[in-house]
Design an enzyme around this catalytic site. Structure first.
Site, PDB file in Angstrom:
ATOM      1  N   ASP A   1       0.841  -1.202   0.000  1.00  0.00           N
ATOM      2  CA  ASP A   1       0.000   0.000   0.000  1.00  0.00           C
ATOM      3  C   ASP A   1       0.873   1.247   0.000  1.00  0.00           C
ATOM      4  O   ASP A   1       1.656   1.449   0.922  1.00  0.00           O
ATOM      5  CB  ASP A   1      -0.893   0.022   1.249  1.00  0.00           C
ATOM      6  CG  ASP A   1      -1.989  -1.022   1.170  1.00  0.00           C
ATOM      7  OD1 ASP A   1      -2.073  -1.882   2.066  1.00  0.00           O
ATOM      8  OD2 ASP A   1      -2.753  -0.979   0.194  1.00  0.00           O
TER       9      ASP A   1
ATOM     10  N   ASP B   1     -10.183  -5.745  -1.148  1.00  0.00           N
ATOM     11  CA  ASP B   1      -9.207  -5.127  -0.247  1.00  0.00           C
ATOM     12  C   ASP B   1      -9.929  -4.392   0.883  1.00  0.00           C
ATOM     13  O   ASP B   1     -10.628  -3.426   0.654  1.00  0.00           O
ATOM     14  CB  ASP B   1      -8.337  -4.143  -1.045  1.00  0.00           C
ATOM     15  CG  ASP B   1      -7.225  -3.536  -0.204  1.00  0.00           C
ATOM     16  OD1 ASP B   1      -6.424  -2.772  -0.764  1.00  0.00           O
ATOM     17  OD2 ASP B   1      -7.173  -3.827   1.005  1.00  0.00           O
TER      18      ASP B   1
END
Ligand code: DX5
Ligand code: ZN
Length: 221
Positions: free
Chosen positions: A35, A176
């Site tokens: 991320d 996600d």
């Protein structure tokens, strides 16, 4: 398509990242979820471009699943050394020139994915189905681990699955956010292929990867 795991490195112990990456690789995990945040598109900063680049050098079989939560994501591609084998997800909400950005990812030999945040309607991906290899459905508001699942996420996963299936194209559906022990199988039933596993599952308190990863693999296969 078989269910695949993408552990979220931002949920790992920041002082022992390489040890976790090597363990995950040895456990046969397909992807490592990286991320990247710019503190503008989302109010947070996590893994930086130096780390995203460095991960490339220690992977044996695992591939990078890079989730860029940033405006003008293309400005970071060089520093991340985006290339063959990488998944690169950019946000629909963060790009004025999404088609060009997807083309830029493809031109570097990587797989372009488009990510959509909870308030974005599934239909927006219709215009991009010919330019992507995957869709990331954010089932939490992006930016932080440990957030609750957003109301309507399962219906959204099913809706995106239908859009993909109707297109006849081989497109991966990635989920996600709050992919938890008790919800991951329902996400699988809604059509998810690739599961970002973070603090809600394999990185839960006190868990060991050697135990939690095989358990998660079994649940989503
Ligand atoms: C959130 C990130 C996810 C998240 C997943 O913006 O994209 O990778 O960390 O972890 P949990 O399971 O805590 O939602
Ligand atoms: Zn992510």
């Amino acid at each position: 398509m078989k269910g695949m795991l993408s552990p979220s490195l931002m949920c790992a112990d920041p002082l022992n990242l390489q040890a976790d990456i090597e363990k995950l690789d040895a456990l046969g995990v397909e992807y490592i979820h990286l991320d990247f945040m710019d503190n503008k598109f989302v109010p947070n900063l996590t893994l930086d471009t130096t780390l995203v680049k460095a991960v490339k050098g220690v992977l044996k079989n695992m591939k990078r699943d890079i989730h860029i939560m940033a405006f003008e994501p293309e400005q970071f591609f060089d520093r991340m050394e985006i290339g063959s084998g990488d998944i690169v997800s950019v946000h629909y909400e963060a790009c004025d020139n999404l088609r060009e950005v997807l083309g830029e990812i493809r031109s570097r030999g990587a797989s372009p994915f488009v990510a959509i945040s909870p308030d974005t309607k599934p239909e927006v991906i219709t215009d991009y189905l010919d330019y992507i290899d995957g869709v990331v459905v954010m089932t939490v508001y992006p930016g932080f681990a440990g957030r609750p699942i957003v109301e309507g996420s399962f219906e959204k996963l099913s809706a995106v699955r239908k859009l993909i299936d109707d297109s006849g194209r081989d497109i991966i559906l990635e989920v996600d956010g709050h992919v938890s022990w008790d919800l991951c199988q329902k996400m699988r039933q809604c059509g998810a292929d690739l599961f970002v596993a973070g603090s809600s599952s394999i990185y839960g308190k006190g868990l060991k990867l050697e135990d939690s990863v095989p358990k998660m693999m079994e649940l989503i296969k």
